[in-house]
Every structure is written in C-alpha cells, then in structure tokens.
Design a protein around this motif. Structure first.
Motif, PDB file in Angstrom:
ATOM      1  N   THR A 147     -38.689 -84.088   4.421  1.00  0.00           N
ATOM      2  CA  THR A 147     -37.883 -84.371   3.232  1.00  0.00           C
ATOM      3  C   THR A 147     -36.408 -84.146   3.519  1.00  0.00           C
ATOM      4  N   ALA A 148     -36.107 -83.074   4.268  1.00  0.00           N
ATOM      5  CA  ALA A 148     -34.723 -82.717   4.540  1.00  0.00           C
ATOM      6  C   ALA A 148     -34.035 -83.777   5.367  1.00  0.00           C
ATOM      7  N   THR A 149     -34.725 -84.379   6.237  1.00  0.00           N
ATOM      8  CA  THR A 149     -34.101 -85.390   7.092  1.00  0.00           C
ATOM      9  C   THR A 149     -34.105 -86.760   6.439  1.00  0.00           C
ATOM     10  N   GLY A 150     -34.576 -86.781   5.203  1.00  0.00           N
ATOM     11  CA  GLY A 150     -34.613 -88.070   4.506  1.00  0.00           C
ATOM     12  C   GLY A 150     -33.210 -88.518   4.157  1.00  0.00           C
ATOM     13  N   THR A 151     -33.080 -89.742   3.883  1.00  0.00           N
ATOM     14  CA  THR A 151     -31.778 -90.346   3.613  1.00  0.00           C
ATOM     15  C   THR A 151     -31.111 -89.721   2.416  1.00  0.00           C
ATOM     16  N   GLY A 152     -31.881 -89.371   1.381  1.00  0.00           N
ATOM     17  CA  GLY A 152     -31.298 -88.841   0.160  1.00  0.00           C
ATOM     18  C   GLY A 152     -30.588 -87.522   0.375  1.00  0.00           C
ATOM     19  N   SER A 153     -31.210 -86.557   1.053  1.00  0.00           N
ATOM     20  CA  SER A 153     -30.623 -85.220   1.210  1.00  0.00           C
ATOM     21  C   SER A 153     -29.396 -85.248   2.092  1.00  0.00           C
ATOM     22  N   THR A 154     -29.480 -85.856   3.254  1.00  0.00           N
ATOM     23  CA  THR A 154     -28.335 -85.878   4.166  1.00  0.00           C
ATOM     24  C   THR A 154     -27.204 -86.722   3.589  1.00  0.00           C
ATOM     25  N   VAL A 210     -30.341 -74.902  17.689  1.00  0.00           N
ATOM     26  CA  VAL A 210     -30.530 -76.191  18.380  1.00  0.00           C
ATOM     27  C   VAL A 210     -29.416 -76.376  19.393  1.00  0.00           C
ATOM     28  N   GLY A 211     -29.701 -77.191  20.421  1.00  0.00           N
ATOM     29  CA  GLY A 211     -28.684 -77.457  21.439  1.00  0.00           C
ATOM     30  C   GLY A 211     -27.678 -78.484  20.959  1.00  0.00           C
ATOM     31  N   LEU A 212     -26.474 -78.413  21.505  1.00  0.00           N
ATOM     32  CA  LEU A 212     -25.426 -79.347  21.114  1.00  0.00           C
ATOM     33  C   LEU A 212     -25.724 -80.774  21.566  1.00  0.00           C
ATOM     34  N   ASP A 213     -26.672 -80.923  22.497  1.00  0.00           N
ATOM     35  CA  ASP A 213     -27.057 -82.261  22.949  1.00  0.00           C
ATOM     36  C   ASP A 213     -28.210 -82.839  22.123  1.00  0.00           C
ATOM     37  N   ASN A 214     -28.616 -82.138  21.080  1.00  0.00           N
ATOM     38  CA  ASN A 214     -29.733 -82.574  20.246  1.00  0.00           C
ATOM     39  C   ASN A 214     -29.388 -82.427  18.769  1.00  0.00           C
ATOM     40  N   LEU A 215     -28.141 -82.741  18.422  1.00  0.00           N
ATOM     41  CA  LEU A 215     -27.673 -82.545  17.048  1.00  0.00           C
ATOM     42  C   LEU A 215     -28.188 -83.629  16.113  1.00  0.00           C
ATOM     43  N   GLN A 216     -28.405 -83.236  14.860  1.00  0.00           N
ATOM     44  CA  GLN A 216     -28.747 -84.173  13.786  1.00  0.00           C
ATOM     45  C   GLN A 216     -27.753 -83.992  12.639  1.00  0.00           C
ATOM     46  N   VAL A 217     -27.623 -85.021  11.824  1.00  0.00           N
ATOM     47  CA  VAL A 217     -26.744 -84.944  10.659  1.00  0.00           C
ATOM     48  C   VAL A 217     -27.186 -83.786   9.770  1.00  0.00           C
ATOM     49  N   GLY A 218     -26.218 -82.957   9.389  1.00  0.00           N
ATOM     50  CA  GLY A 218     -26.512 -81.810   8.532  1.00  0.00           C
ATOM     51  C   GLY A 218     -26.674 -80.504   9.291  1.00  0.00           C
ATOM     52  N   ASP A 219     -26.666 -80.552  10.643  1.00  0.00           N
ATOM     53  CA  ASP A 219     -26.722 -79.294  11.409  1.00  0.00           C
ATOM     54  C   ASP A 219     -25.416 -78.519  11.205  1.00  0.00           C
ATOM     55  N   ILE A 220     -25.560 -77.205  11.096  1.00  0.00           N
ATOM     56  CA  ILE A 220     -24.381 -76.342  10.942  1.00  0.00           C
ATOM     57  C   ILE A 220     -23.875 -75.966  12.330  1.00  0.00           C
ATOM     58  N   LEU A 221     -22.621 -76.254  12.612  1.00  0.00           N
ATOM     59  CA  LEU A 221     -21.988 -75.895  13.877  1.00  0.00           C
ATOM     60  C   LEU A 221     -21.277 -74.545  13.715  1.00  0.00           C
ATOM     61  N   TYR A 222     -21.285 -73.761  14.755  1.00  0.00           N
ATOM     62  CA  TYR A 222     -20.564 -72.481  14.688  1.00  0.00           C
ATOM     63  C   TYR A 222     -19.781 -72.240  15.967  1.00  0.00           C
ATOM     64  N   TRP A 223     -18.705 -71.474  15.806  1.00  0.00           N
ATOM     65  CA  TRP A 223     -17.836 -71.084  16.919  1.00  0.00           C
ATOM     66  C   TRP A 223     -17.902 -69.570  17.066  1.00  0.00           C
ATOM     67  N   GLY A 224     -18.097 -69.116  18.294  1.00  0.00           N
ATOM     68  CA  GLY A 224     -18.370 -67.701  18.537  1.00  0.00           C
ATOM     69  C   GLY A 224     -19.842 -67.554  18.837  1.00  0.00           C
ATOM     70  N   SER A 225     -20.350 -66.354  18.861  1.00  0.00           N
ATOM     71  CA  SER A 225     -21.769 -66.151  19.150  1.00  0.00           C
ATOM     72  C   SER A 225     -22.566 -66.061  17.856  1.00  0.00           C
ATOM     73  N   ALA A 226     -23.863 -66.387  17.953  1.00  0.00           N
ATOM     74  CA  ALA A 226     -24.727 -66.309  16.780  1.00  0.00           C
ATOM     75  C   ALA A 226     -24.753 -64.884  16.238  1.00  0.00           C
ATOM     76  N   VAL A 234     -19.903 -78.690   9.668  1.00  0.00           N
ATOM     77  CA  VAL A 234     -21.157 -79.441   9.502  1.00  0.00           C
ATOM     78  C   VAL A 234     -21.070 -80.746  10.301  1.00  0.00           C
ATOM     79  N   TYR A 235     -22.122 -81.003  11.069  1.00  0.00           N
ATOM     80  CA  TYR A 235     -22.185 -82.244  11.854  1.00  0.00           C
ATOM     81  C   TYR A 235     -22.548 -83.387  10.911  1.00  0.00           C
ATOM     82  N   VAL A 236     -21.726 -84.483  10.947  1.00  0.00           N
ATOM     83  CA  VAL A 236     -21.942 -85.610  10.026  1.00  0.00           C
ATOM     84  C   VAL A 236     -22.316 -86.907  10.765  1.00  0.00           C
ATOM     85  N   GLY A 237     -22.644 -86.792  12.063  1.00  0.00           N
ATOM     86  CA  GLY A 237     -23.046 -87.962  12.836  1.00  0.00           C
ATOM     87  C   GLY A 237     -21.894 -88.632  13.565  1.00  0.00           C
ATOM     88  N   ASP A 238     -22.281 -89.542  14.508  1.00  0.00           N
ATOM     89  CA  ASP A 238     -21.305 -90.279  15.315  1.00  0.00           C
ATOM     90  C   ASP A 238     -20.362 -89.367  16.097  1.00  0.00           C
TER      91      ASP A 238
END
Length: 268
Positions: A147-154, A210-226, A234-238
């Motif tokens: 559901t989360a990866t559906g077109t409506g949510s993202t 998740v790895g930076l080489d496997n990003l999907q729209v809606g993934d939260i990006l962070y700088w620094g350590s977890a 937020v990754y928005v694609g392209d």
C-alpha cells in the motif's frame, strides 16, 4: 717715770684664737646651696678645715607641667593602641563574614545549577520516552509495503513536499510557513498517516536501513550516522531530494550529488 709711759701703743689688738664659721646660702640654677667653711686655725689645732656642700632639687611649676604632659601622652598612646586593636579586630571579623557569605553564595549557585541540569535531564528523558511511544504507534499504524508504495501515498507525499518549495528554513519550526529539516519530513509523512519522531537523530533510525543504490520515492535520507544524524531530507525520484537545507536556501529540491547523504531509511 719712763719717758715712754704716756705714748699710746700702736699695736693691733690680738685676734682671738677661737675658730669662726660663716654660713652662706644661695639659690643657683634652681637648687638650694648651703656652704659651711671653717676658718683657718693654727697648725697645732685638733680640728681640720671642713667644707660641706648640699644641693636639693627645687620642684618648679614647669617640671610639674612636664610630668603631667608625659602622663597624658602615655595615656593617649595607650588609647590609640587600644582603638587600633579594636579596629583591626572589627576588620578581621568583617572579612571572615564576607568570605563565609561568598562561600555560601557559591554553594547555593552550584546547587541551583545542579538542580537545573537535573530538571533538563528529566525533561529530555521524558521527551525521548514520548518520541519512543510515538514511534511505536507509527510502526503499528504504518501501511503495508504494497500500500505504501502505491501511487496514492507517494504521490501525496511528493505533492506536499513540492508545495513547500521556496518556504523559509527556521530552526525549530514545523510549519506551515517555515520548517527546519526534520520538521518538514515530519509534516510531510503526517499527510499519509505516518507519525515520525520530531528530531533528525530519531528519524534516522525509523523503518529499515536501505542502501543509497537502492532508493525508492519516499525514502528518508540522512546525513551523519544513524541515531546521531544532523540533517534529513526525502528522496522524490529521478536522483533528487527535497529538504529544508538552511536559512540561506530555505526549502529546495536538489540532486543527490549536491550534498550526498550518508544513508537512508524506508518507512513506506
């Protein structure tokens, strides 16, 4: 009758042989002087010439005044010493009292600072506990992957983020006219029913890493350590992300290579 019988004698009278004495008295230089001098007696006399002198001090008004002044001076010196001793004692006591008050003030200040730090620590622990409970609730209420990866949510998520472009970056702000980085991501995900923690450190540990080489729209990006991240977006694609960068740029969309993130988490 002799011719010399009527001629008066010119022979001087014979001096008596008894000794005579003269008494002289005089006052010289403030002393009474008595002098007794024996008259000359024949060599075969039993007594010898005697000369005796006795001096007695004469008490004058000047001498009495000087003695009185000396007594007054001694009394004044004693009084001055006593007064100085009292002043020194008073100064010493005042200094000790001031030092005691200073020590007590320092102790009170330290106690107040300690109390304030303890209150701040408790407030922080309470905030972390609330964030933890909120995270648990969001995990339970998060939609399934399909559901989360559906077109409506993202689409809703990305649409909200793009609508915020150009707004101001204000530290601590959560909208709607301005945001900081974690305030923007929290507001964006609330649009699709996901309650994120308030700060970047906690958002960087949500969902799945998740790895930076496997990003999907809606993934939260962070700088620094977890767990100790200092910035999120937020990754928005392209190959692009949207984030509240800083007070100079505000909310912008940038390519990943503009400022490559450290990692990413997926909560959709």
């Amino acid at each position: 009758m002799s011719p010399n019988a009527l001629i008066p004698s010119h022979r001087k009278p014979r001096r008596p042989s008894a000794s005579s004495r003269a008494l002289r008295a005089g006052v010289t230089g403030g002393f009474l002087t008595l002098a007794v001098t024996g008259a000359t007696v024949p060599a075969n006399a039993a007594e010898k010439p005697v000369s005796e002198t006795q001096e007695m001090p004469t008490i004058t008004t000047a001498l009495a005044t000087s003695a009185a002044r000396s007594a007054d001076t001694a009394e004044q010196v004693a009084f001055n010493y006593e007064r100085q001793a009292l002043q020194d004692s008073a100064f010493s006591q005042a200094a000790k009292a001031a030092e005691k008050h200073k020590s007590e003030a320092v102790k009170k200040a330290k106690a107040a600072a300690k109390k304030k730090a303890e209150e701040a620590r408790k407030a922080e622990e309470a905030a972390q506990a609330r964030a933890s409970r909120s995270s648990e609730r969001s995990t339970l209420s998060a939609p399934s992957s399909s559901t989360a990866t559906g077109t409506g949510s993202t689409a809703t998520l990305v649409s909200f983020l793009k609508a915020q472009l150009g707004k101001a970056y204000v530290l601590g702000s959560t909208g709607p006219s301005s945001y900081d980085c974690s305030g923007l991501t929290q507001a964006a995900f609330s649009q699709i029913g996901i309650d994120l923690p308030r700060v970047s450190q906690d958002q960087s540990t949500q969902g799945t890493q998740v790895g930076l080489d496997n990003l999907q729209v809606g993934d939260i990006l962070y700088w620094g350590s977890a767990g100790s991240a200092y910035h999120v977006g937020v990754y928005v694609g392209d190959g692009n992300f949207i984030g509240a960068q800083n007070s100079s740029t505000g909310i912008v969309e940038r390519p990943l290579d503009y400022d490559m993130p450290t990692g990413a988490v997926r909560v959709l």
